[in-house]
Scaffold this active site. Sequence first.
Site, PDB file in Angstrom:
ATOM      1  CG  ASP A   1      -1.810  -1.254   1.192  1.00  0.00           C
ATOM      2  OD1 ASP A   1      -2.427  -1.888   0.194  1.00  0.00           O
ATOM      3  OD2 ASP A   1      -2.674  -1.318   1.559  1.00  0.00           O
TER       4      ASP A   1
ATOM      5  CG  ASP B   1      -1.599  -3.837   4.561  1.00  0.00           C
ATOM      6  OD1 ASP B   1      -1.998  -3.504   3.461  1.00  0.00           O
ATOM      7  OD2 ASP B   1      -1.898  -4.169   5.470  1.00  0.00           O
TER       8      ASP B   1
ATOM      9  CE  LYS C   1      -5.086  -4.840   6.017  1.00  0.00           C
ATOM     10  NZ  LYS C   1      -5.054  -5.677   4.303  1.00  0.00           N
TER      11      LYS C   1
END
Length: 340
Positions: free
Chosen positions: A246, A259, A261
């Site tokens: 990412d 990352d 989420k």
Amino acid sequence: LVRMQFLQILSRKPGSLEMLFQILFCQKQLPYTCLSTSACVYSKKKKGNSYEQVDQEKYKNLVHSVTSFKISAQTPETILEEDNLLYGPPGKHRPPIKAETKAPKNWVPLINPSKRVLPVSSDSNVPMKIGLQRAKMPSVTRILQETLSPQQVFYLERWKNKMIEELGKEGFEEYTKNLFLQGELFHSALESIFLSEEKAAKEQGKDDVVAGYLSSVEHVLEDISEVKALESAVHHKTLQYLGLVDCVAKYRGRLCVIDWKTSEKPKPFLQNTYDNPLQVAAYIGAINHDANYDFQVRCGLIVVAYKNGSPAHPHFMDPDLCSHYWNKWLLRLEEYMDKN
């Protein structure tokens, strides 16, 4: 004193005291009372003891063995012997060894000791974005999905069945499709922000769903700087796996694989993110062994953003924590390789 002497004299003659008390109290019609100087009148009658009838000589050895056992002090060895006799050997009650204590057979370091740092290019301020090439090697996501534990599979299936029961099969498919779409829009909006494309970010921010996620991570974005990679492919040449990172940037001054989420439920602890730490560790190892990147990463960050706009939970992973999850990732990778 005189009265006491008088009573003593009367007590020497049998019947004298009895006669005296009869004379004194018979006029008041009191019941007949006998006064005696013997102490046995006031004591309770002694009950018979059944043990007195036992043949003491016959059971002398038994009594001696029992009393001598009580007097002797027990040692830890004798206690263990008794426990072993009553409950069995202690080895039967030892807890099972946890799987995470296993060591990977093919261990590769998280940090690449032989990686050569490339010279800084003129456009180094532009984040890297390498396209994901289709290859025979598996992705990090696929490896984790195919090596889920029976417990993880059980909970996922239970959640899926519950959602299908509430929404129907078509409704559940639509629900999961929307979740993926929201995640893509959120990542695209973040990319626009990091590339300073304010117009594109504002256009995407008009969507209520994306606006909620962006509002959620607003306080985290303030601590992020020096973005080095965005939606960029990585591959581990030695271990033969690939993935799509990412973001790689500094979080509070420390370079991290980040990352992003999304979640509808709060996840305030790292353990609530399930296999995400393993995913981050896998990406860190791949970057450090990928010749396309002229840097190495030692830390990770998982940011859980919420649809309702409530403050996101950033979960920072220091080098020790990353090494811990790297070992767990290597075990999952070995499991996948054994299956395939």
